[in-house]
Design a protein around this motif. Structure first.
Motif, short mmCIF file in Angstrom:
data_model
loop_
_atom_site.label_atom_id
_atom_site.label_comp_id
_atom_site.label_asym_id
_atom_site.label_seq_id
_atom_site.Cartn_x
_atom_site.Cartn_y
_atom_site.Cartn_z
N ALA A 33 82.00 -54.55 73.45
CA ALA A 33 81.66 -54.29 74.80
C ALA A 33 81.66 -52.77 75.25
O ALA A 33 82.08 -51.99 74.60
CB ALA A 33 82.58 -54.99 75.99
N MET A 34 80.82 -52.33 76.47
CA MET A 34 80.84 -50.93 76.86
C MET A 34 80.73 -50.86 78.37
O MET A 34 80.48 -51.83 79.07
CB MET A 34 79.57 -50.30 76.49
N GLY A 35 81.35 -49.93 78.84
CA GLY A 35 81.38 -49.91 80.46
C GLY A 35 81.59 -48.27 80.80
O GLY A 35 81.75 -47.56 79.88
N PHE A 47 87.28 -48.56 87.57
CA PHE A 47 86.33 -49.48 86.91
C PHE A 47 85.11 -49.33 87.70
O PHE A 47 85.13 -49.31 89.15
CB PHE A 47 86.80 -50.81 86.72
N VAL A 48 83.98 -49.08 86.94
CA VAL A 48 82.57 -49.09 87.71
C VAL A 48 81.74 -50.25 87.36
O VAL A 48 81.38 -51.14 88.00
CB VAL A 48 81.95 -47.84 87.43
N ALA A 49 81.63 -50.47 86.00
CA ALA A 49 80.74 -51.73 85.64
C ALA A 49 80.97 -51.80 84.04
O ALA A 49 81.40 -50.53 83.36
CB ALA A 49 79.34 -51.34 85.46
N ALA A 50 80.56 -53.04 83.39
CA ALA A 50 80.75 -53.18 82.04
C ALA A 50 79.63 -54.14 81.68
O ALA A 50 79.24 -55.03 82.66
CB ALA A 50 82.27 -53.81 81.56
N ILE A 51 79.56 -54.32 80.51
CA ILE A 51 78.51 -55.21 79.79
C ILE A 51 79.04 -55.63 78.48
O ILE A 51 79.49 -54.76 77.60
CB ILE A 51 77.18 -54.65 79.64
N SER A 52 78.88 -57.10 78.03
CA SER A 52 79.23 -57.38 76.87
C SER A 52 78.19 -57.10 75.72
O SER A 52 77.03 -56.38 75.92
CB SER A 52 78.92 -58.98 77.13
N TRP A 53 78.35 -57.43 74.47
CA TRP A 53 77.81 -56.93 73.56
C TRP A 53 76.16 -57.29 73.66
O TRP A 53 75.31 -56.43 73.36
CB TRP A 53 78.19 -57.41 72.10
N GLY A 54 76.09 -58.57 73.81
CA GLY A 54 74.85 -58.97 74.18
C GLY A 54 74.02 -58.85 75.41
O GLY A 54 72.94 -59.05 75.35
N GLY A 55 74.59 -58.38 76.04
CA GLY A 55 74.25 -58.10 77.39
C GLY A 55 74.05 -59.42 78.59
O GLY A 55 73.99 -59.19 79.64
N ALA A 56 74.64 -60.63 78.01
CA ALA A 56 74.73 -61.74 78.91
C ALA A 56 75.68 -61.56 79.89
O ALA A 56 75.57 -62.13 81.33
CB ALA A 56 74.94 -62.91 78.24
N VAL A 57 76.66 -60.93 79.95
CA VAL A 57 77.76 -60.61 80.87
C VAL A 57 77.83 -59.22 81.44
O VAL A 57 77.95 -58.38 80.70
CB VAL A 57 79.11 -61.08 80.05
N THR A 58 77.86 -59.27 82.70
CA THR A 58 78.24 -57.89 83.31
C THR A 58 79.17 -57.91 84.30
O THR A 58 79.23 -59.11 84.93
CB THR A 58 76.83 -57.34 83.73
N SER A 59 79.61 -57.11 84.70
CA SER A 59 80.81 -57.09 85.74
C SER A 59 80.45 -55.59 86.48
O SER A 59 80.33 -54.46 86.00
CB SER A 59 82.09 -56.93 85.22
N TYR A 60 80.61 -55.56 87.89
CA TYR A 60 80.55 -54.51 88.67
C TYR A 60 81.68 -54.38 89.64
O TYR A 60 82.36 -55.28 90.15
CB TYR A 60 79.28 -54.45 89.49
N ALA A 61 82.17 -53.20 90.06
CA ALA A 61 83.02 -53.04 91.15
C ALA A 61 82.29 -53.28 92.54
O ALA A 61 81.04 -53.02 92.41
CB ALA A 61 83.62 -51.38 91.19
N GLY A 99 85.07 -51.37 73.70
CA GLY A 99 85.99 -51.91 72.96
C GLY A 99 85.59 -53.20 72.61
O GLY A 99 84.35 -53.78 72.86
N PRO A 100 86.45 -54.07 72.00
CA PRO A 100 86.15 -55.36 71.50
C PRO A 100 85.43 -56.21 72.46
O PRO A 100 84.53 -56.93 72.11
CB PRO A 100 87.42 -55.84 70.86
N ASN A 101 85.95 -56.24 73.70
CA ASN A 101 85.66 -57.08 74.73
C ASN A 101 85.69 -56.32 76.02
O ASN A 101 86.63 -55.39 75.90
CB ASN A 101 85.97 -58.55 74.60
N ILE A 102 85.06 -56.87 77.01
CA ILE A 102 85.39 -56.28 78.45
C ILE A 102 86.87 -56.32 78.93
O ILE A 102 87.23 -55.07 79.38
CB ILE A 102 84.45 -57.03 79.55
N ALA A 103 87.51 -57.05 78.55
CA ALA A 103 89.02 -57.43 79.00
C ALA A 103 89.77 -56.06 78.41
O ALA A 103 90.83 -55.47 78.74
CB ALA A 103 89.56 -58.58 78.85
N THR A 104 89.58 -55.75 77.20
CA THR A 104 90.22 -54.79 76.25
C THR A 104 89.65 -53.42 76.19
O THR A 104 90.15 -52.60 75.30
CB THR A 104 90.75 -55.41 74.68
#
Length: 120
Positions: A33-35, A47-61, A99-104
């Protein structure tokens, strides 16, 4: 370990746009994941934003929802942050993380940061 290099920062007037890029190199063979995070003078990194490896999951402040968009191009090992309707309070050093995923993600790799300055 993944190495990250940010680019695209600069000076822009309020209401303007910028696009940040973060290129990953090194051990990019596995999914990650990247953010984006940012740190303004005298404030903690947030935190500003994050995206999962495949792009299906995104998160924003909440502060950037509707104005910023995160997306990635895995063929280029690059994540982008499109920032529109910029405000002076968006002024900060922006950091990329992976990191391996958004949470970590915060326990993984970090870039050196790129300065974004929004003038009023």
């Amino acid at each position: 370990q993944v190495q990250l290099v940010e680019s695209g920062g600069g000076l822009v007037q309020a209401g303007g746009s910028l696009r940040l890029s973060c290129a990953a190199s090194g051990r990019t063979g596995s999914s990650y994941a990247m953010g984006w995070f940012r740190q303004a003078p005298g404030k903690e990194r947030e935190f500003v934003a994050a995206i999962s490896w495949g792009g299906a999951v995104t998160s924003y402040a909440d502060s950037v929802k509707g104005r910023f968009t995160i997306y990635r191009d895995n063929a280029k090992n690059t994540v982008y942050l499109q920032m529109n309707i910029l405000k002076p309070e968006d002024t900060a050093v922006y950091y990329c993380a992976a990191g391996p995923n958004i949470a970590t993600m915060t326990a993984g790799s970090w870039g050196q940061g790129t300065q974004v300055t929004v003038s009023s």
